[in-house]
Write a protein that holds these residues in place. Structure first.
Motif, PDB file in Angstrom:
ATOM      1  N   ALA A  65      -7.363   2.738  18.894  1.00  0.00           N
ATOM      2  CA  ALA A  65      -6.242   3.254  19.937  1.00  0.00           C
ATOM      3  C   ALA A  65      -4.822   2.772  18.969  1.00  0.00           C
ATOM      4  CB  ALA A  65      -6.492   1.553  20.352  1.00  0.00           C
ATOM      5  N   SER A  66      -3.998   2.346  17.878  1.00  0.00           N
ATOM      6  CA  SER A  66      -2.888   2.292  17.485  1.00  0.00           C
ATOM      7  C   SER A  66      -2.795   4.045  16.964  1.00  0.00           C
ATOM      8  CB  SER A  66      -2.617   1.763  16.296  1.00  0.00           C
ATOM      9  OG  SER A  66      -3.603   1.508  15.108  1.00  0.00           O
ATOM     10  N   ARG A  67      -4.083   4.904  16.076  1.00  0.00           N
ATOM     11  CA  ARG A  67      -3.709   5.760  16.114  1.00  0.00           C
ATOM     12  C   ARG A  67      -4.027   6.909  16.988  1.00  0.00           C
ATOM     13  NH1 ARG A  67      -1.649   7.946  11.497  1.00  0.00           N
ATOM     14  NH2 ARG A  67      -2.767   6.599  10.393  1.00  0.00           N
ATOM     15  N   ILE A  68      -4.304   6.603  18.729  1.00  0.00           N
ATOM     16  CA  ILE A  68      -4.044   7.814  19.390  1.00  0.00           C
ATOM     17  C   ILE A  68      -2.938   7.357  19.943  1.00  0.00           C
ATOM     18  CG2 ILE A  68      -5.369   7.964  21.704  1.00  0.00           C
ATOM     19  CD1 ILE A  68      -7.529   6.710  20.690  1.00  0.00           C
ATOM     20  N   PHE A  69      -2.429   6.038  20.197  1.00  0.00           N
ATOM     21  CA  PHE A  69      -1.637   5.694  20.504  1.00  0.00           C
ATOM     22  C   PHE A  69       0.297   5.901  19.794  1.00  0.00           C
ATOM     23  CE2 PHE A  69      -4.584   4.408  23.874  1.00  0.00           C
ATOM     24  CZ  PHE A  69      -3.961   5.266  24.869  1.00  0.00           C
ATOM     25  N   LYS A  70       0.085   6.277  18.404  1.00  0.00           N
ATOM     26  CA  LYS A  70       1.190   6.325  17.291  1.00  0.00           C
ATOM     27  C   LYS A  70       2.033   4.998  18.126  1.00  0.00           C
ATOM     28  CE  LYS A  70       2.074  11.498  18.585  1.00  0.00           C
ATOM     29  NZ  LYS A  70       0.463  11.685  19.197  1.00  0.00           N
ATOM     30  N   ILE A  71       1.036   3.832  17.121  1.00  0.00           N
ATOM     31  CA  ILE A  71       1.185   2.574  17.290  1.00  0.00           C
ATOM     32  C   ILE A  71       2.458   2.085  16.200  1.00  0.00           C
ATOM     33  CG2 ILE A  71       1.301  -0.086  17.336  1.00  0.00           C
ATOM     34  CD1 ILE A  71       0.828   1.818  20.475  1.00  0.00           C
ATOM     35  N   PRO A  72       3.579   1.979  16.091  1.00  0.00           N
ATOM     36  CA  PRO A  72       3.844   1.073  14.310  1.00  0.00           C
ATOM     37  C   PRO A  72       2.637   0.667  14.133  1.00  0.00           C
ATOM     38  CG  PRO A  72       5.709   0.866  15.940  1.00  0.00           C
ATOM     39  CD  PRO A  72       4.929   1.772  17.025  1.00  0.00           C
ATOM     40  N   THR A  73       2.078   0.955  13.016  1.00  0.00           N
ATOM     41  CA  THR A  73       1.137  -0.052  12.120  1.00  0.00           C
ATOM     42  C   THR A  73       0.463  -0.394  10.922  1.00  0.00           C
ATOM     43  OG1 THR A  73      -0.285   0.341  14.336  1.00  0.00           O
ATOM     44  CG2 THR A  73      -1.774  -0.324  11.783  1.00  0.00           C
ATOM     45  N   ILE A  74       1.233  -1.405  10.260  1.00  0.00           N
ATOM     46  CA  ILE A  74       1.243  -2.024   9.201  1.00  0.00           C
ATOM     47  C   ILE A  74      -0.112  -2.844   8.967  1.00  0.00           C
ATOM     48  CG2 ILE A  74       2.471  -3.362   7.901  1.00  0.00           C
ATOM     49  CD1 ILE A  74       4.651  -3.419   9.950  1.00  0.00           C
ATOM     50  N   VAL A  75      -1.007  -2.320   7.783  1.00  0.00           N
ATOM     51  CA  VAL A  75      -1.850  -2.749   7.547  1.00  0.00           C
ATOM     52  C   VAL A  75      -1.929  -3.856   5.860  1.00  0.00           C
ATOM     53  CG1 VAL A  75      -4.691  -2.602   6.934  1.00  0.00           C
ATOM     54  CG2 VAL A  75      -3.373  -0.695   8.358  1.00  0.00           C
ATOM     55  N   THR A  76      -2.471  -4.631   6.030  1.00  0.00           N
ATOM     56  CA  THR A  76      -2.258  -5.789   4.765  1.00  0.00           C
ATOM     57  C   THR A  76      -3.265  -6.180   4.299  1.00  0.00           C
ATOM     58  OG1 THR A  76      -1.721  -8.070   5.861  1.00  0.00           O
ATOM     59  CG2 THR A  76      -0.121  -6.588   5.953  1.00  0.00           C
ATOM     60  N   THR A  77      -3.295  -6.982   3.321  1.00  0.00           N
ATOM     61  CA  THR A  77      -3.968  -6.819   2.511  1.00  0.00           C
ATOM     62  C   THR A  77      -4.273  -7.951   0.865  1.00  0.00           C
ATOM     63  OG1 THR A  77      -4.263  -5.205   0.125  1.00  0.00           O
ATOM     64  CG2 THR A  77      -5.502  -4.846   2.395  1.00  0.00           C
ATOM     65  N   VAL A  78      -4.999  -8.761   1.083  1.00  0.00           N
ATOM     66  CA  VAL A  78      -4.470  -9.845   0.422  1.00  0.00           C
ATOM     67  C   VAL A  78      -5.601 -10.387  -1.727  1.00  0.00           C
ATOM     68  CG1 VAL A  78      -6.113 -11.882   0.768  1.00  0.00           C
ATOM     69  CG2 VAL A  78      -4.330 -12.517  -0.452  1.00  0.00           C
ATOM     70  N   ALA A  79      -4.918  -9.316  -2.460  1.00  0.00           N
ATOM     71  CA  ALA A  79      -5.823  -9.864  -3.905  1.00  0.00           C
ATOM     72  C   ALA A  79      -6.450  -8.634  -3.412  1.00  0.00           C
ATOM     73  CB  ALA A  79      -6.164 -11.710  -3.499  1.00  0.00           C
ATOM     74  N   ALA A  80      -6.177  -7.360  -3.387  1.00  0.00           N
ATOM     75  CA  ALA A  80      -7.690  -7.135  -2.810  1.00  0.00           C
ATOM     76  C   ALA A  80      -8.119  -6.399  -3.386  1.00  0.00           C
ATOM     77  CB  ALA A  80      -6.435  -4.923  -2.319  1.00  0.00           C
ATOM     78  N   LYS A  81      -7.785  -6.359  -5.292  1.00  0.00           N
ATOM     79  CA  LYS A  81      -8.616  -5.807  -6.448  1.00  0.00           C
ATOM     80  C   LYS A  81      -9.270  -7.048  -7.464  1.00  0.00           C
ATOM     81  CE  LYS A  81      -7.627  -1.671  -6.554  1.00  0.00           C
ATOM     82  NZ  LYS A  81      -8.430  -0.900  -5.983  1.00  0.00           N
ATOM     83  N   SER A  82      -8.488  -8.557  -6.988  1.00  0.00           N
ATOM     84  CA  SER A  82      -9.155  -9.291  -7.864  1.00  0.00           C
ATOM     85  C   SER A  82     -10.093 -10.291  -7.423  1.00  0.00           C
ATOM     86  CB  SER A  82      -7.462 -10.539  -8.373  1.00  0.00           C
ATOM     87  OG  SER A  82      -6.901 -10.456  -7.465  1.00  0.00           O
ATOM     88  N   PHE A  83     -10.092 -10.316  -5.804  1.00  0.00           N
ATOM     89  CA  PHE A  83     -10.391 -11.006  -4.978  1.00  0.00           C
ATOM     90  C   PHE A  83     -11.221 -10.782  -3.647  1.00  0.00           C
ATOM     91  CE2 PHE A  83     -11.301 -14.550  -1.974  1.00  0.00           C
ATOM     92  CZ  PHE A  83     -12.297 -15.038  -2.651  1.00  0.00           C
ATOM     93  N   SER A  84     -10.648 -10.070  -2.839  1.00  0.00           N
ATOM     94  CA  SER A  84     -10.742  -9.999  -1.816  1.00  0.00           C
ATOM     95  C   SER A  84     -11.918  -8.742  -1.280  1.00  0.00           C
ATOM     96  CB  SER A  84      -9.428  -9.657  -0.432  1.00  0.00           C
ATOM     97  OG  SER A  84      -8.945 -11.341  -0.259  1.00  0.00           O
ATOM     98  N   GLY A  85     -11.127  -7.865  -2.044  1.00  0.00           N
ATOM     99  CA  GLY A  85     -12.025  -6.774  -1.935  1.00  0.00           C
ATOM    100  C   GLY A  85     -11.873  -5.459  -1.308  1.00  0.00           C
ATOM    101  N   PRO A  86     -12.481  -4.294  -0.639  1.00  0.00           N
ATOM    102  CA  PRO A  86     -11.715  -3.223  -0.111  1.00  0.00           C
ATOM    103  C   PRO A  86     -12.074  -3.693   1.800  1.00  0.00           C
ATOM    104  CG  PRO A  86     -14.866  -3.228  -0.579  1.00  0.00           C
ATOM    105  CD  PRO A  86     -14.145  -4.624  -1.272  1.00  0.00           C
ATOM    106  N   VAL A  87     -11.403  -2.769   2.222  1.00  0.00           N
ATOM    107  CA  VAL A  87     -10.656  -2.975   3.224  1.00  0.00           C
ATOM    108  C   VAL A  87     -12.038  -2.008   4.418  1.00  0.00           C
ATOM    109  CG1 VAL A  87      -9.823  -1.757   5.758  1.00  0.00           C
ATOM    110  CG2 VAL A  87      -8.278  -3.096   3.244  1.00  0.00           C
ATOM    111  N   PHE A  88     -12.682  -2.636   5.296  1.00  0.00           N
ATOM    112  CA  PHE A  88     -12.875  -2.204   6.319  1.00  0.00           C
ATOM    113  C   PHE A  88     -13.391  -0.800   6.531  1.00  0.00           C
ATOM    114  CE2 PHE A  88     -13.669  -6.477   9.004  1.00  0.00           C
ATOM    115  CZ  PHE A  88     -14.460  -7.132   7.989  1.00  0.00           C
ATOM    116  N   PRO A  89     -14.485  -0.291   5.950  1.00  0.00           N
ATOM    117  CA  PRO A  89     -14.073   1.241   6.500  1.00  0.00           C
ATOM    118  C   PRO A  89     -13.514   2.224   8.183  1.00  0.00           C
ATOM    119  CG  PRO A  89     -16.900   0.899   6.351  1.00  0.00           C
ATOM    120  CD  PRO A  89     -16.177   0.161   6.202  1.00  0.00           C
ATOM    121  N   GLU A  90     -14.180   1.152   9.130  1.00  0.00           N
ATOM    122  CA  GLU A  90     -13.574   1.165  10.310  1.00  0.00           C
ATOM    123  C   GLU A  90     -12.074   1.082  10.395  1.00  0.00           C
ATOM    124  OE1 GLU A  90     -17.694  -0.464  10.365  1.00  0.00           O
ATOM    125  OE2 GLU A  90     -16.190  -1.047   9.739  1.00  0.00           O
TER     126      GLU A  90
END
Length: 227
Positions: A65-90
């Motif tokens: 939805a945010s992509r379709i309607f060009k919403i300013p979007t911020i995607v954040t991760t926490v400790a992506a490399k050391s603990f929490s891992g990859p973001v959903f492919p969706e």
């Protein structure tokens, strides 16, 4: 005949709707920033208030939805490399990994880069979704409200370690003035009118792919109109 009637309805509706001003109490494509927080595998493993399948589909609806309607979007991760891992492919389907903001803080509002990105949009309304509700959503929600922001959070695109943890977090945010919505509500509130032809196909395609029974219903309806 069906196509002629449908075209006439759409044309008449379009004349009425596009003359109207956006409703101030509703979200629209220009009045908010979306923040998608920690949709990562490690965070999902312990999520119990919603199935992982539902969570992934709902996250896709929000990201799409945010992509379709060009919403300013911020995607954040926490400790992506050391603990929490990859973001959903969706989510990465719509947003590239290179643009994610990784942090160490549980409250993304307290991360300098995330805070800078949010304030740079100039929007005083934010929409939140992510994992976990009681930590990574409550934190920025309460922090933003204390700074005068209008906050929405997408309940079925948030997950937590138990139903109680999720529900208590929802209650806490509502008590201080945050607005709970759902993923489909978010998408349809942005579309608002099926006469908006420039986003009609993308919106219905997104629902057909990730919208469960509703998506099958749209597929059926579109097929029947052809005959």
């Amino acid at each position: 005949m069906k196509k002629l009637i449908l075209s006439s309805i759409i044309a008449l509706t379009s004349l009425c709707v596009f003359a109207q001003k956006p409703s101030p109490g509703l979200l629209n494509p220009t009045n908010h920033t979306l923040i998608m927080i920690d949709y990562q595998s490690q965070m999902a493993f312990a999520t119990k208030n919603i199935t992982i399948e539902q969570l992934r589909n709902n996250a896709a609806i929000v990201a799409g939805a945010s992509r379709i309607f060009k919403i300013p979007t911020i995607v954040t991760t926490v400790a992506a490399k050391s603990f929490s891992g990859p973001v959903f492919p969706e989510v990465t389907e719509f947003y590239p990994q290179a643009n994610f903001l990784d942090r160490t803080t549980m409250n993304s509002w307290e991360d300098a880069n995330v805070y800078k990105a949010i304030t740079a949009t100039g929007k005083k309304t934010i929409v939140l979704g992510g994992l976990w509700t009681s930590v990574c959503i409550v934190g920025p929600a309460l922090s933003a409200i204390s700074e005068g922001y209008n906050v929405y959070f997408i309940t079925d695109a948030c997950g937590d370690v138990s139903k109680e943890a999720h529900d208590q977090a929802v209650t806490r945010m509502v008590q201080v003035g945050a607005h709970p919505i759902t993923s489909m509500q978010y998408l349809l509130e942005l579309q608002r009118d099926w006469a908006r032809s420039e986003t009609y196909k993308a919106t219905t395609d997104l629902v057909k792919k990730y919208g469960g029974a509703y998506g099958i219903g749209i597929q059926y309806g579109q097929e029947m109109i052809k005959h």
